[in-house]
Design an enzyme around this catalytic site. Structure first.
Site, mmCIF file in Angstrom:
data_model
loop_
_atom_site.group_PDB
_atom_site.id
_atom_site.type_symbol
_atom_site.label_atom_id
_atom_site.label_comp_id
_atom_site.label_asym_id
_atom_site.label_seq_id
_atom_site.Cartn_x
_atom_site.Cartn_y
_atom_site.Cartn_z
ATOM 1 C CG HIS A 453 -2.283 -17.370 -4.889
ATOM 2 N ND1 HIS A 453 -1.172 -18.251 -4.827
ATOM 3 C CD2 HIS A 453 -2.104 -16.788 -4.163
ATOM 4 C CE1 HIS A 453 -0.049 -17.997 -4.322
ATOM 5 N NE2 HIS A 453 -1.092 -16.683 -3.357
ATOM 6 N NE ARG A 617 -1.979 -4.947 -2.007
ATOM 7 C CZ ARG A 617 -2.422 -5.883 -2.714
ATOM 8 N NH1 ARG A 617 -3.693 -5.252 -3.927
ATOM 9 N NH2 ARG A 617 -1.643 -7.074 -2.607
ATOM 10 C CD GLU A 761 -8.577 -3.192 -3.004
ATOM 11 O OE1 GLU A 761 -8.540 -4.211 -3.582
ATOM 12 O OE2 GLU A 761 -7.912 -2.476 -1.928
ATOM 13 N N GLY A 782 -7.734 -0.918 -8.628
ATOM 14 C CA GLY A 782 -7.407 -2.531 -7.881
ATOM 15 C C GLY A 782 -8.458 -3.312 -8.387
ATOM 16 C CB THR A 783 -8.708 -3.399 -12.192
ATOM 17 O OG1 THR A 783 -7.980 -4.355 -12.833
ATOM 18 C CG2 THR A 783 -9.112 -2.509 -12.508
ATOM 19 C CG ASP A 785 -10.084 -7.709 -4.612
ATOM 20 O OD1 ASP A 785 -10.559 -9.133 -4.936
ATOM 21 O OD2 ASP A 785 -9.128 -7.260 -3.606
ATOM 22 C CB CYS A 846 -1.799 -1.356 -10.023
ATOM 23 S SG CYS A 846 -3.114 -2.352 -8.166
#
Length: 894
Positions: A453, A617, A761, A782-783, A785, A846
């Site tokens: 994060h 999103r 994802e 969403g690579t 996830d 993304c």
């Protein structure tokens, strides 16, 4: 003249009819300088066809004639007793790496030593005799080795070690010796000649001509015995000049331009009356005599034009005459310096725009986009090395171990007019820490890795991030190995994209990036000129990020993460109160307040983008991420509730409601579209905010192209529900199209163009891509996830076991940086299946995978339309796209 012996000088070039490989690498370089009419020292080359079979008697006449030519040019005569010309001998192999150094000072014999000493002093002359002896002894040592005479070889080796110690470890071999025995008393040049005469043929120190002939014969004998070098090596002889040779003499070195800033101005030093820079006080090169400066500038910039790179040049001025000694490429230079050079060459049409784009490795742009440390400034600072690079760059600041304390300290320091640079130090970061990362200069954490994060948020905001499992925090003190620091103390973090990261205790000096001054913006424009259909978008959650990315060449926003907007200090408690509210009317009241905030967010971002696609999103994060994660945050939230409600709730009641939202696996739990199914009013609020912003902008005659993205879809039914709504007995789910239609009718205006799509994802979404494409007009992969759900690896926890997997080659690199081959296969599959249903389906990737050049090329080959990455990664991705387009164009011509 033997045709195998060649002469070169500033005015005499070895004809091109001679095969260049006969000259060896150094010989070819010398002849190239002659072609450029540089003030080089003249020289003689015994090419590869004669070097291993030199007969001193056969070459004597030719050598004397050519040395006479050298004497006329240099103004000194070989063997002269008053002002002797000395020679260096270079063994010029055709191999890039050679075992032989240049040998120096031949011509120093008993009859010439006094004449030489008169110019440079007796002590220097004695050292130069030793330097010459050490060089030829190396040849003798190698000969004994090839002859198998181990005892004699070892004896010479011991003498060499002693000489190098006397010379201060600066002989032909720069090896350091730990021998601490006392050195013998220094001797005169004649005494050294007498001491070492037994190791050389008779007459070596008695006659200058005999000395050079013996030397050439010994080198030739060595080459003939050495199978590796016997037919592939030439021998070069050149006069020597000295920067300490009387009046108006100096030595020096310089770079053809500033190796940090790239300014087209010589950078270096010269040393008056000194042979070289050892122990000498240097003077700034641009303060040298104007006549010589003009010569040096011409040399420097001619070399840049020839080699298309920054060069380092060594020179000597002897009695007022300038001589180029050598030049070489520069290893330690900044990306900015290379970029400025390339742009300069391109403007002058020496290279093409294609050459400019191909010359820079995309990853190197990280250096030009972030601050870097001025390395001399860290001298004396204690340091620790290691960790995992989360976001590259360098940062300085006071450390704080808590978000609230950091923000409060920053405010106080700013009010006092003091240095308010800060670094957030935590075990791991959560949603409420985003505000501290945003205002800090860097973040240091102990948990996670490149995709943790803290790292992701840091890259988004252009901050520095380093992750180290060795970081231990206890109270107001933290340790990294043997390095310790307390809250409020300064540290400096250096996270290069290549190489090992370092944490310093104390304050270093930073070199701040300047996109315009560095040439980056001009370089981006050149790179973009090669783009065709495939383009680069940015991940942006604020208008500032959108504007920055736009300046870096982004063609729209590929990911606007709306959950980040709720983490702002003035919103987080508002959003929390909505999530914990058990009363529908209360929840709607809070949502109405949030809708105003969201509308302004979307309005500002789309206004900046001015007609470019903006992919928004809808809320994706698990709800637990918004909850307080420490007692301070919880108490502040309760105080907020006390001010907004009639009755202040108890801590136990609030904690109970928070605990009721707990999930054992939240990343696969109640998040994304699943929240919309349970709480449709949340997505409805966001969708209304989007369309209200759109219609407001259109009223201002600003074009908009919104793309509404529904996250974590696992089947087509979910997307169909959220996009188009559903009526069932006793309930009515209002879809996105219904909300847009209602707002349009309220405003009595025509419909705006917008798209509804989804983030792919989950492997289930890949397999259902053909059905999902019935209801979605775009896919965004969403690579992060998709990698997690495909490999079953947590991006926040995988660093604990990845070193073991790397040790046994069980996985190819970091899958959260370099796309795994199975994830690639899923992306390609989803793209194909989606377009089989909807041929005009727009597909993009993304996330930070999009900034990796290898991934960019895959996305292009897989038929995607764009990649989207953080603003600071946009130039990297753009360059990768441009280089791929150039490569494809060049391949098609073959």
């Amino acid at each position: 003249m033997d045709p195998r012996i060649h002469f070169f000088s500033q005015n005499s070039v070895i004809p091109s009819k001679n095969r260049s490989e006969l000259l060896g690498i150094r010989g070819r370089q010398a002849n190239e300088f002659a072609e450029l009419s540089f003030p080089i020292l003249p020289g003689i080359i015994f090419d590869t066809e004669i070097s291993s079979e030199i007969d001193p008697k056969a070459i004597r006449k030719d050598l004397a004639e050519l040395l006479g030519k050298c004497a006329k040019i240099v103004g000194k005569k070989y063997g002269d007793t008053d002002n002797p010309l000395l020679l260096k001998v270079v063994i010029s192999s055709n191999l890039a790496i050679t075992n032989y150094p240049a040998l120096h000072n031949f011509g120093l014999v008993k009859s010439t030593i006094n004449g030489f000493s008169k110019w440079v002093g007796a002590d220097f002359a004695a050292s130069e005799v030793l330097f010459m002896i050490s060089g030829i002894l190396m040849i003798q040592e190698r000969i004994k080795e090839l002859e198998g005479k181990t005892k004699e070889q070892e004896e010479i080796g011991q003498k060499l070690k002693l000489i190098r110690r006397i010379l201060g470890f600066k002989g032909p071999s720069n090896e350091l010796h730990e021998d601490k025995t006392p050195l013998p008393k220094k001797k005169s040049a004649i005494e050294y000649m007498d001491e070492y005469a037994k190791y050389f043929p008779k007459g070596f120190f008695d006659d200058a001509e005999a000395q050079i002939l013996i030397t050439l014969y010994e080198i030739s004998r060595m080459l003939s015995m050495d199978e590796q070098d016997d037919t592939d090596t030439a021998i070069i002889i050149q006069p020597m000049v000295y920067g300490n040779y009387g009046k108006d003499s100096c030595s020096g070195y310089f770079f053809s331009r500033n190796v940090v800033s790239g300014e087209k101005k010589l950078q270096g030093h010269f040393f008056r009356g000194k042979f070289n820079e050892e122990g000498a006080e240097g003077h700034e090169i641009n303060k040298i005599d104007p006549v010589h400066l003009k010569q040096l500038e011409k040399i420097a910039w001619t070399l840049e034009d020839k080699f298309k790179e920054i060069r380092q040049i060594r020179f000597t001025v002897e009695k007022g005459k300038l001589w180029l000694i050598d030049q070489r490429l520069v290893d330690q230079k900044s990306t900015q310096a290379d970029l400025k050079l390339l742009l300069d060459l391109q403007k002058r049409k020496i290279i093409s725009a294609t050459d400019v784009v191909k010359a820079i490795d995309p990853i190197r742009l990280n250096e030009i986009l972030h601050p870097v440390i001025n390395m001399p400034s860290v001298k004396g600072l204690t340091s620790w090395k290691g960790g995992i690079a989360g976001a590259p760059g360098a940062a300085i600041g006071r450390v704080y171990f808590n978000t609230d304390r950091l923000i409060e300290a920053k405010k106080t320091l700013h009010q006092r007019g003091e240095d308010d640079r800060t670094i957030l130090v935590l075990e791991s970061s959560f949603a409420e820490d985003v505000k501290a990362i945003e205002v800090s200069n860097g973040v240091l954490t102990s948990e996670g890795g490149y995709s943790a994060h803290a790292s992701v948020v840091a890259r988004q905001y252009g901050k520095v991030s380093l992750v180290s499992p060795q970081l231990k925090i206890k109270g107001n003190k933290a340790t990294l190995g043997n390095l310790s620091f307390s809250e409020g103390e300064y540290i400096t973090i250096n996270v290069p994209f290549y190489g090992e990261s370092t944490v310093y205790k104390g304050v270093a000096e930073l070199i701040e990036p300047n996109p315009k001054e560095s040439g980056l913006l001009e370089f981006i424009d050149i790179s973009k000129s090669f783009l065709k259909k495939f383009h680069v978008r940015c991940n942006a959650d604020t208008p500032r990020e959108a504007a920055l990315a736009l300046s870096f060449g982004a063609e729209g926003v590929g990911l606007c993460r709306t959950e980040h907007m709720f983490f702002k200090e003035d919103r987080i408690n508002v959003f929390r109160s909505m999530l914990l509210s058990s009363d529908a009317k209360e929840r709607q009241r809070v949502l109405d307040k949030l809708q105003v905030m969201q509308r302004e967010d979307f309005y500002s971002i789309m206004k900046v983008m001015n007609g470019k696609d903006v992919t928004i999103r809808l809320l994706d994060s698990p709800l637990h991420e918004f909850m307080p994660h420490n007692p301070d945050e919880l108490n502040k939230f309760i105080d907020y509730l006390g001010k907004t409600k009639k009755t202040k709730p108890s801590k136990a009641d609030v904690q109970g409601r928070i605990d009721s939202m707990h999930e054992f696996n939240p990343m696969l739990g109640h998040r994304g579209c699943r929240i919309a199914v349970s709480f449709p009013e949340i997505y409805a609020m966001q969708v209304r905010a989007i369309f209200e912003a759109c219609y407001k902008l259109r009223a201002e005659k600003i074009e908009v192209n919104p793309e509404i993205m529904v996250p974590i879809i696992m089947n087509d039914a979910e997307l169909k529900l959220i996009a188009y709504g559903k009526k069932i007995e006793g309930s009515n789910y209002v879809g996105i199209v219904d909300i847009e239609e209602a707002i349009r009718k309220e405003r009595k205006t025509r419909e705006i163009q917008y798209k509804i799509g989804t983030m792919i994802e989950l492997p289930a979404a890949v397999l259902s891509a053909g059905d999902i494409a019935k209801y979605g007009r775009f896919f965004s992969f969403g690579t992060n996830d998709l990698t997690q759900t495909t490999l079953g690896i947590s991006r926040d926890d995988f660093t604990s076991f990845m070193p073991d997997y790397t040790l046994y080659d069980l996985i190819d690199g970091n899958p959260f940086s370099k796309l795994d081959k199975r994830v690639k296969e899923l992306i390609a599959m989803a793209t194909d299946r989606g377009r089989a249903t909807r041929p005009d389906l727009v597909c993009g990737l993304c996330g930070e995978h999009g900034a990796n050049p290898a991934n960019v090329r895959f996305c292009m080959d897989a038929g995607l339309d764009y990649v989207s990455c953080s603003p600071y990664s946009v130039p990297i991705a753009l360059l990768a796209v441009a280089q791929a387009e150039i490569e494809k164009a060049e391949s098609s011509k073959e």
